[in-house]
Design a protein around this motif. Structure first.
Motif, PDB file in Angstrom:
ATOM      1  N   ASN A   1     -83.553  30.215  40.785  1.00  0.00           N
ATOM      2  CA  ASN A   1     -83.746  31.415  41.601  1.00  0.00           C
ATOM      3  C   ASN A   1     -82.626  32.424  41.321  1.00  0.00           C
ATOM      4  N   TYR A   2     -82.555  33.477  42.124  1.00  0.00           N
ATOM      5  CA  TYR A   2     -81.462  34.443  42.017  1.00  0.00           C
ATOM      6  C   TYR A   2     -80.166  33.792  42.500  1.00  0.00           C
ATOM      7  N   ASP A   3     -79.073  34.137  41.851  1.00  0.00           N
ATOM      8  CA  ASP A   3     -77.772  33.581  42.210  1.00  0.00           C
ATOM      9  C   ASP A   3     -77.144  34.451  43.296  1.00  0.00           C
ATOM     10  N   ALA A   4     -77.174  33.974  44.533  1.00  0.00           N
ATOM     11  CA  ALA A   4     -76.665  34.750  45.663  1.00  0.00           C
ATOM     12  C   ALA A   4     -75.153  34.929  45.616  1.00  0.00           C
ATOM     13  N   SER A   5     -74.470  34.186  44.744  1.00  0.00           N
ATOM     14  CA  SER A   5     -73.012  34.322  44.649  1.00  0.00           C
ATOM     15  C   SER A   5     -72.593  35.480  43.747  1.00  0.00           C
ATOM     16  N   MET A   6     -73.556  36.054  42.992  1.00  0.00           N
ATOM     17  CA  MET A   6     -73.226  37.162  42.094  1.00  0.00           C
ATOM     18  C   MET A   6     -73.163  38.459  42.897  1.00  0.00           C
ATOM     19  N   PRO A   7     -72.017  39.154  42.911  1.00  0.00           N
ATOM     20  CA  PRO A   7     -71.927  40.398  43.677  1.00  0.00           C
ATOM     21  C   PRO A   7     -72.596  41.575  42.974  1.00  0.00           C
ATOM     22  N   ILE A   8     -72.805  41.457  41.673  1.00  0.00           N
ATOM     23  CA  ILE A   8     -73.336  42.553  40.866  1.00  0.00           C
ATOM     24  C   ILE A   8     -73.937  41.939  39.594  1.00  0.00           C
ATOM     25  N   LYS A   9     -74.807  42.686  38.903  1.00  0.00           N
ATOM     26  CA  LYS A   9     -75.498  42.209  37.692  1.00  0.00           C
ATOM     27  C   LYS A   9     -76.422  41.028  37.991  1.00  0.00           C
ATOM     28  N   ILE A  10     -76.999  41.035  39.188  1.00  0.00           N
ATOM     29  CA  ILE A  10     -77.898  39.961  39.603  1.00  0.00           C
ATOM     30  C   ILE A  10     -79.131  39.919  38.716  1.00  0.00           C
ATOM     31  N   ASP A  11     -79.644  41.108  38.372  1.00  0.00           N
ATOM     32  CA  ASP A  11     -80.845  41.180  37.547  1.00  0.00           C
ATOM     33  C   ASP A  11     -80.584  40.649  36.144  1.00  0.00           C
ATOM     34  N   VAL A  12     -79.405  40.959  35.595  1.00  0.00           N
ATOM     35  CA  VAL A  12     -79.068  40.492  34.251  1.00  0.00           C
ATOM     36  C   VAL A  12     -78.966  38.967  34.241  1.00  0.00           C
ATOM     37  N   ASP A  13     -78.301  38.408  35.234  1.00  0.00           N
ATOM     38  CA  ASP A  13     -78.188  36.951  35.333  1.00  0.00           C
ATOM     39  C   ASP A  13     -79.571  36.304  35.391  1.00  0.00           C
ATOM     40  N   PHE A  14     -80.486  36.906  36.151  1.00  0.00           N
ATOM     41  CA  PHE A  14     -81.827  36.346  36.311  1.00  0.00           C
ATOM     42  C   PHE A  14     -82.569  36.331  34.977  1.00  0.00           C
ATOM     43  N   PHE A  15     -82.543  37.442  34.245  1.00  0.00           N
ATOM     44  CA  PHE A  15     -83.197  37.492  32.934  1.00  0.00           C
ATOM     45  C   PHE A  15     -82.570  36.489  31.971  1.00  0.00           C
ATOM     46  N   LEU A  16     -81.238  36.413  31.979  1.00  0.00           N
ATOM     47  CA  LEU A  16     -80.555  35.523  31.046  1.00  0.00           C
ATOM     48  C   LEU A  16     -80.915  34.059  31.283  1.00  0.00           C
ATOM     49  N   LYS A  17     -81.186  33.690  32.527  1.00  0.00           N
ATOM     50  CA  LYS A  17     -81.624  32.318  32.807  1.00  0.00           C
ATOM     51  C   LYS A  17     -82.898  31.993  32.038  1.00  0.00           C
ATOM     52  N   PHE A  18     -83.849  32.921  32.058  1.00  0.00           N
ATOM     53  CA  PHE A  18     -85.115  32.701  31.358  1.00  0.00           C
ATOM     54  C   PHE A  18     -84.890  32.629  29.846  1.00  0.00           C
ATOM     55  N   MET A  19     -84.057  33.524  29.322  1.00  0.00           N
ATOM     56  CA  MET A  19     -83.783  33.499  27.878  1.00  0.00           C
ATOM     57  C   MET A  19     -83.077  32.212  27.475  1.00  0.00           C
TER      58      MET A  19
END
Length: 261
Positions: free
Chosen positions: A171-189
């Motif tokens: 899921n989304y990483d609630a601990s990330m204060p910023i760049k949440i969308d980038v982290d989410f895409f990178l998980k899939f990649m």
């Protein structure tokens, strides 16, 4: 199970939220829902959402104390009833026909886990500029472009994904204060899921004075964390990625200062 959940994370900005919700409800079919996670809004958003949900059967609202957009999106994915989740920023609008186009793309390519498209930047005078993205030949190429390109090669709003896959990947990483969308895409990649580009605008992005301010220092720190998580395992390669990203973010900061003068 529903087909799509159009998911919005909202915090204040009621007038823009009204437009976003109206566009989502207009696009949602009988098998879809519009889910708004109200992240502790302090204006009239809560009352307006309650009235709209009582009037509109497609609209569902969940309230939470203010925890930030990452937690709101993570809670929204957990609460979603759709097989697919369509992300809509609370200051954007769904383009007419977008949801059916996304559904058709998933049906034509059932191996797809995440689908992203183009968007329209709409300015105060009503003019619109299309921002286009592209399909990458591999996840490795997509990941490299995400880290090394000055501009992130996707827009999060308008992205759709399989809910089950998102939950499987954390899921989304609630601990990330910023760049949440980038982290989410990178998980899939990083986990070799299938990401596909749809060559059409999916959302209208409203350019306005209340856009989130850019914090370059926090942004650089977040990029360094993401490179440690998903970047090259080779320490020299990882250091090169960090240097390139640091330089890119610093140049963006200089450009913004010059443009304001």
């Amino acid at each position: 199970m529903r087909r799509f959940t159009i998911l919005l994370a909202a915090h204040n900005r009621l007038e823009l939220l009204k437009l976003a919700v109206a566009s989502a409800v207009a696009e949602a079919g009988d098998q879809d829902e519009v889910l708004v996670i109200d992240d502790g809004s302090g204006d009239d958003t809560r009352d307006w959402l309650a009235a709209e949900a009582a009037r509109e059967p497609k609209l569902r609202v969940v309230h939470q104390p203010n925890q930030g957009v990452a937690a709101a999106r993570a809670n929204g994915v957990e609460a979603a009833e759709g097989e697919f989740v369509f992300i809509l920023d609370s200051d954007d609008q769904v383009e007419a026909g977008a949801l059916d186009a996304v559904a058709a793309a998933f049906a034509a390519h059932p191996e797809t886990d995440l689908l992203y498209g183009d968007n329209l930047h709409v300015f105060a005078d009503g003019t619109a500029h299309r921002r286009s993205y592209k399909q990458f030949p591999s996840n490795r190429a997509f990941l490299r472009a995400t880290f090394l390109s000055p501009r992130v090669p996707f827009k999060h709003s308008g992205t759709s994904f399989r809910r089950a896959t998102a939950l499987e990947l954390g899921n989304y990483d609630a601990s990330m204060p910023i760049k949440i969308d980038v982290d989410f895409f990178l998980k899939f990649m990083h986990r070799e899921r299938v990401l596909r580009h749809l060559d059409r605008p999916l959302v209208r992005f409203q350019v306005h004075g209340e856009m989130m301010s850019r914090n370059r220092v926090k942004g650089i720190r977040a990029w360094m964390t993401l490179i440690d998580r998903y970047g090259p395992r080779n320490p020299f390669g990882r250091a090169f990625y960090k240097l390139c990203r640091w330089g890119s973010e610093r140049l963006k900061g200089v450009y913004e200062v010059v443009r304001r003068r």
